[in-house]
Design an enzyme around this catalytic site. Structure first.
Site, PDB file in Angstrom:
ATOM      1  N   GLY A 277       0.809  -1.204   0.000  1.00 45.49           N
ATOM      2  CA  GLY A 277       0.000   0.000   0.000  1.00 45.49           C
ATOM      3  C   GLY A 277       0.843   1.254   0.000  1.00 45.49           C
TER       4      GLY A 277
ATOM      5  CB  ILE B  37       3.428   7.068   1.756  1.00 48.34           C
ATOM      6  CG1 ILE B  37       4.655   6.583   0.995  1.00 48.34           C
ATOM      7  CG2 ILE B  37       3.843   7.821   3.010  1.00 48.34           C
ATOM      8  CD1 ILE B  37       5.424   7.694   0.301  1.00 48.34           C
TER       9      ILE B  37
ATOM     10  CD  GLU C 294       9.196   0.292   3.564  1.00 43.99           C
ATOM     11  OE1 GLU C 294       9.496   0.364   2.381  1.00 43.99           O
ATOM     12  OE2 GLU C 294       8.184   0.840   4.050  1.00 43.99           O
TER      13      GLU C 294
ATOM     14  CG  ASP D 166       5.401  -2.208   6.586  1.00 47.59           C
ATOM     15  OD1 ASP D 166       4.836  -1.881   5.530  1.00 47.59           O
ATOM     16  OD2 ASP D 166       5.729  -1.394   7.457  1.00 47.59           O
TER      17      ASP D 166
END
Length: 207
Positions: free
Chosen positions: A7, A9, A31, A78
């Site tokens: 997805g 930011i 991440e 993530d």
């Protein structure tokens, strides 16, 4: 098993990754944002630091993939290496932040990595409007994100939609604009039900 939360930011990836990891007992793989030494510089001068930023992310994601494939645990990640390449690096190139020469070198490195990379078992894409993304970015208050341009987020959104539409692996698209999976137990339960269906998990085995 390898699950990826994808997805733009501010879409809620990190929050949902942590919530699902806790719910299922999966191991989260987050991440490397805070530890990226180029991120703050990049938002100040994108053309100067784009290649450095993208190579650092690529290196970190490749290392994560190797560790995930060696793990016997179920990992929820993530953001994927594919997003970093096909969305963020490609967008930097098209915006003129990476020269053709730099981008060709970057893609050559990625293609070499692809020789040993497998697709995740499930990619979960959190789709959100730019207004929703901006609201979330402002709420979390990271200083280097506050001057982010709307057209930058919009370009990324378009790339995400194209990437997910063409993605050949198992995927689940969740529109997060009108739900609140953090505060609403029902909204979170609905997401869990959809994941269970995709992975063939019986709810009774989770508790």
């Amino acid at each position: 098993m390898h699950i990826v939360i994808a997805g733009n930011i501010g879409s809620g990836k990190t929050t949902l990754t942590r919530m699902l990891a806790h719910h299922y007992g999966w191991e989260p793989r987050m991440e490397s944002v805070v530890n990226n030494p180029y991120l703050s510089d990049y938002y100040q001068d994108m053309k100067r630091w784009a290649l450095n930023l993208e190579v650092f992310f690529l290196k970190e994601r490749f290392r994560d993939i190797l560790a995930i494939e060696q793990s016997k645990k179920t990992i929820i990640q993530d953001r994927s290496i594919f997003e970093g390449v096909y969305i963020f690096a490609a967008n930097n190139h098209d915006m003129g932040n990476m020269s053709d020469r730099d981008f060709d070198t970057y893609m050559g490195l990625f293609k070499s990595m692809m020789m040993v990379i497998n697709q995740p078992d499930l990619l979960i894409y959190l789709r959100a409007t730019v207004d929703h993304l901006v609201d979330n970015v402002h709420k979390r208050g990271r200083g280097y994100e506050q001057n982010m341009r709307l057209d930058y987020l919009s370009n990324l959104n378009e790339r995400y939609d194209k990437f997910v539409n063409s993605y050949k692996g198992t995927k689940l698209v969740i529109d997060v604009n009108n739900i609140d999976f953090v505060r609403s137990r029902q909204d979170f339960a609905d997401i869990v039900d959809k994941i269970n269906d995709k992975l063939g998990i019986r709810p009774s085995t989770l508790f």
